[in-house]
Design an enzyme around this catalytic site. Structure first.
Site, PDB file in Angstrom:
ATOM      1  N   LYS A 187       0.825  -1.206   0.000  1.00  0.00           N
ATOM      2  CA  LYS A 187       0.000   0.000   0.000  1.00  0.00           C
ATOM      3  C   LYS A 187       0.853   1.247   0.000  1.00  0.00           C
ATOM      4  O   LYS A 187       1.939   1.266   0.577  1.00  0.00           O
ATOM      5  CB  LYS A 187      -0.863  -0.035   1.278  1.00  0.00           C
ATOM      6  CG  LYS A 187      -1.928   1.000   1.370  1.00  0.00           C
ATOM      7  CD  LYS A 187      -3.295   0.464   1.042  1.00  0.00           C
ATOM      8  CE  LYS A 187      -4.311   1.587   0.898  1.00  0.00           C
ATOM      9  NZ  LYS A 187      -4.046   2.460  -0.248  1.00  0.00           N
ATOM     10  N   LYS A 220       5.279   2.448   8.467  1.00  0.00           N
ATOM     11  CA  LYS A 220       4.044   3.110   8.884  1.00  0.00           C
ATOM     12  C   LYS A 220       2.910   2.099   9.066  1.00  0.00           C
ATOM     13  O   LYS A 220       2.232   2.076  10.091  1.00  0.00           O
ATOM     14  CB  LYS A 220       3.681   4.111   7.777  1.00  0.00           C
ATOM     15  CG  LYS A 220       2.611   5.093   8.103  1.00  0.00           C
ATOM     16  CD  LYS A 220       2.277   5.953   6.871  1.00  0.00           C
ATOM     17  CE  LYS A 220       3.476   6.708   6.306  1.00  0.00           C
ATOM     18  NZ  LYS A 220       3.085   7.687   5.268  1.00  0.00           N
ATOM     19  N   LYS A 277       4.992   2.649  -3.028  1.00  0.00           N
ATOM     20  CA  LYS A 277       4.751   4.046  -3.369  1.00  0.00           C
ATOM     21  C   LYS A 277       4.913   4.226  -4.856  1.00  0.00           C
ATOM     22  O   LYS A 277       5.699   3.516  -5.485  1.00  0.00           O
ATOM     23  CB  LYS A 277       5.762   4.952  -2.655  1.00  0.00           C
ATOM     24  CG  LYS A 277       5.321   6.385  -2.568  1.00  0.00           C
ATOM     25  CD  LYS A 277       4.351   6.567  -1.421  1.00  0.00           C
ATOM     26  CE  LYS A 277       4.030   7.997  -1.139  1.00  0.00           C
ATOM     27  NZ  LYS A 277       3.546   8.121   0.250  1.00  0.00           N
ATOM     28  N   THR A 330      -5.509  12.336   7.272  1.00  0.00           N
ATOM     29  CA  THR A 330      -4.119  12.522   7.678  1.00  0.00           C
ATOM     30  C   THR A 330      -4.001  13.690   8.658  1.00  0.00           C
ATOM     31  O   THR A 330      -3.318  13.592   9.689  1.00  0.00           O
ATOM     32  CB  THR A 330      -3.210  12.709   6.451  1.00  0.00           C
ATOM     33  OG1 THR A 330      -3.563  11.719   5.477  1.00  0.00           O
ATOM     34  CG2 THR A 330      -1.748  12.530   6.806  1.00  0.00           C
ATOM     35  N   ASN A 346      -3.667  19.542   1.743  1.00  0.00           N
ATOM     36  CA  ASN A 346      -4.696  18.746   2.427  1.00  0.00           C
ATOM     37  C   ASN A 346      -4.332  18.422   3.869  1.00  0.00           C
ATOM     38  O   ASN A 346      -5.132  18.606   4.785  1.00  0.00           O
ATOM     39  CB  ASN A 346      -4.940  17.459   1.625  1.00  0.00           C
ATOM     40  CG  ASN A 346      -6.016  16.598   2.261  1.00  0.00           C
ATOM     41  OD1 ASN A 346      -7.035  17.121   2.724  1.00  0.00           O
ATOM     42  ND2 ASN A 346      -5.784  15.304   2.334  1.00  0.00           N
ATOM     43  N   SER A 361      -7.496   4.654   4.816  1.00  0.00           N
ATOM     44  CA  SER A 361      -7.446   3.893   3.565  1.00  0.00           C
ATOM     45  C   SER A 361      -7.751   2.419   3.842  1.00  0.00           C
ATOM     46  O   SER A 361      -8.439   1.751   3.067  1.00  0.00           O
ATOM     47  CB  SER A 361      -6.064   3.981   2.928  1.00  0.00           C
ATOM     48  OG  SER A 361      -5.946   5.127   2.119  1.00  0.00           O
TER      49      SER A 361
END
Ligand code: GLU
Length: 478
Positions: free
Chosen positions: A73, A97, A109, A197, A236, A366
């Protein structure tokens, strides 16, 4: 914003250096350390799109750092500065993470070298779909293999295109929507993903301030109320973090750093007002009620209680680390503090809440979205009214008591209203995120306090996550 970048290791090397500091304190079986550190694979694709009458070639990457859990992910970044080193560093951070917050994924990523502002919406859709096609045909977008999400330069719109592209290529896949997260609600998204986030940064700070010993380590006292905050990047993540801290925790946002300079006001800036100004004018320049500094980076060094770098990697580096006055830094961005700067700050006693924890709210929600997609049902759909019916029973009883006791006692009207309402999806998502952020912080805190050889939260975070990844490998028989 110009930053003095002295001779420093690359982003990926910087992540590796921090990883090495942590594994030096661990007792891993020989070879496992290397296996965890290295990036498994990075796919580079060059593809052409016909735009404005000619073919333009784009370069994109998808890096898979660790497949100890699948799917892997991590977001997809659209920026001109995207390169292999950066994508690999970010993929590694995703591994740690996800392990830290117990999201059952490996790390990945992606990135596309592009300045999205140079293209109109239709062109961006063509480019995104083509990139998605290239990744999907190699299973680098896939509900059970690799699940991208938004990152810098991408958002709900791009995720909707990616989801649709995957669905077109896999017409019979009932779980197609789970191939990407961060989608708009009407395309299989989840409430609260956009704010996630920033919300996670708020929950992280709240948990930090719950333990006076931690607060004292940063030389601070009390709660978030009245704390002076400088935020770098009002995208964001920075926007939501600053907004929630200001509106819900009473923190004062004294500085906002953006591409075209910084705003500073010791009495506090109105986050919503600044955001609206940026949307309208393309930057912070000209915003009233604040001092504007063209050299925005200088404001990183201003006096404040909490510094929130929420933009690019490497903004706190050997060039400015010694001048940073904030006693507490929370890394809302990925990799904002270089390994060299980390050492300087550690020696100064600055407390850093590390990226792999601080910005994990995004991937946490997510994870909820992915579960929602696979279960094909909105959270709360089955329980909400039943919960309300049961609460009604309690209210009925209390009302009977109210009548019986006459003037001696009565229910407060807000209580009835609040208690009666069953939780909707947004409330459940926030509750799940809050719980995740608290538990992950507590796992770091325990090590930070108990182990004399662990000086900082970053090392504690690495210890927790590397241990989890190592346990997965062990369970696999490696
Ligand atoms: N791009 C975000 C990050 O760096 C979110 C990743 C995700 O949701 O998978 O954590």
């Amino acid at each position: 914003m110009s930053m003095t970048r002295t001779n420093e290791p690359s982003f990926r090397e910087s992540v590796d250096l921090m990883f090495n500091r942590a594994v030096a304190l661990m007792d891993l079986p020989p070879g496992l350390e290397e296996k965890i550190r290295v990036c498994n694979a990075t796919y580079t694709v060059r593809f052409g799109v016909r735009l404005r009458g000619q073919i333009q070639t784009f370069v994109g990457y998808r890096s898979v750092h660790s497949e100890h859990m699948e799917p892997v992910k991590g977001g997809i970044r659209f920026a001109p500065s995207v390169n292999q080193d950066e994508v690999e560093a970010l993929a590694a951070l995703m591994t740690y993470k996800c392990a830290l917050v117990e999201a059952p994924f490996g790390g990945s990523k992606g990135g596309l070298c592009i300045d999205p502002r140079q293209y109109d919406e239709h062109e961006l859709e063509q480019i995104t779909r083509r990139f998605a096609y290239e990744l999907a045909k190699r299973d680098l977008i896939h509900p059970s293999q690799n699940v991208p999400a938004p990152d810098m330069g991408t958002g709900e719109r791009e995720m909707a295109w990616i989801a649709d592209q995957y669905a077109r290529m896999n017409t019979t896949d009932i779980n197609a929507r789970a191939c990407v997260t961060g989608k708009p609600l009407n395309a299989g998204g989840i409430s609260g993903r956009v704010e996630a986030t920033g919300r996670g940064v708020q929950y992280a700070l709240r948990e930090f301030f719950r333990d006076p010993r931690d607060v004292a380590k940063a030389g601070l006292s009390g709660s978030l109320d009245g704390k002076r905050v400088i935020v770098q990047g009002l995208g964001n993540v920075g926007y939501h973090a600053a907004k929630f801290l200001q509106e819900e925790d009473g923190s004062k946002i004294v500085g906002i750093i953006e591409r075209d300079g910084a705003l500073y006001n010791p009495d506090g800036l109105d986050v919503e007002g600044v955001r609206n100004w940026i949307v309208k004018h393309g930057g912070v320049t000209g915003y009233p009620d604040a001092t504007h500094t063209a050299e925005g980076g200088a404001v990183l060094e201003e006096d404040c209680d909490i510094l929130i770098p929420a933009a690019l990697e490497g903004v706190i580096n050997l060039g400015n680390a010694a001048n940073i006055k904030a006693p507490l830094i929370i890394e809302a961005a990925n990799g904002p503090v270089t390994a060299g700067a980390d050492e300087i700050l550690r020696k100064k006693g600055t407390v850093i809440i590390p990226d792999m924890y601080a910005n994990a709210g995004g991937v946490t929600v997510s994870y909820f979205e992915w579960v929602k997609n696979l279960s094909h049902i909105r959270f709360g759909r089955m329980q909400r009214r039943q919960e309300e019916a049961r609460h009604q029973l309690v209210i009925d009883e209390l009302e009977r008591l109210d009548r019986y006791l006459g003037d001696a006692w009565s229910m407060t009207p807000e209580f009835k209203q609040k208690y009666l309402r069953g939780a909707d999806e947004l409330e459940l998502v926030r509750s799940g995120l809050d719980d995740t952020m608290r538990i992950a912080y507590q796992s770091m805190r325990e090590i930070w306090h108990d182990r004399v050889d662990v000086e900082d939260l970053r090392t504690a975070a690495y210890l927790v996550s590397i241990n989890k990844v190592a346990a997965s490998y062990r369970a696999k028989g490696l």
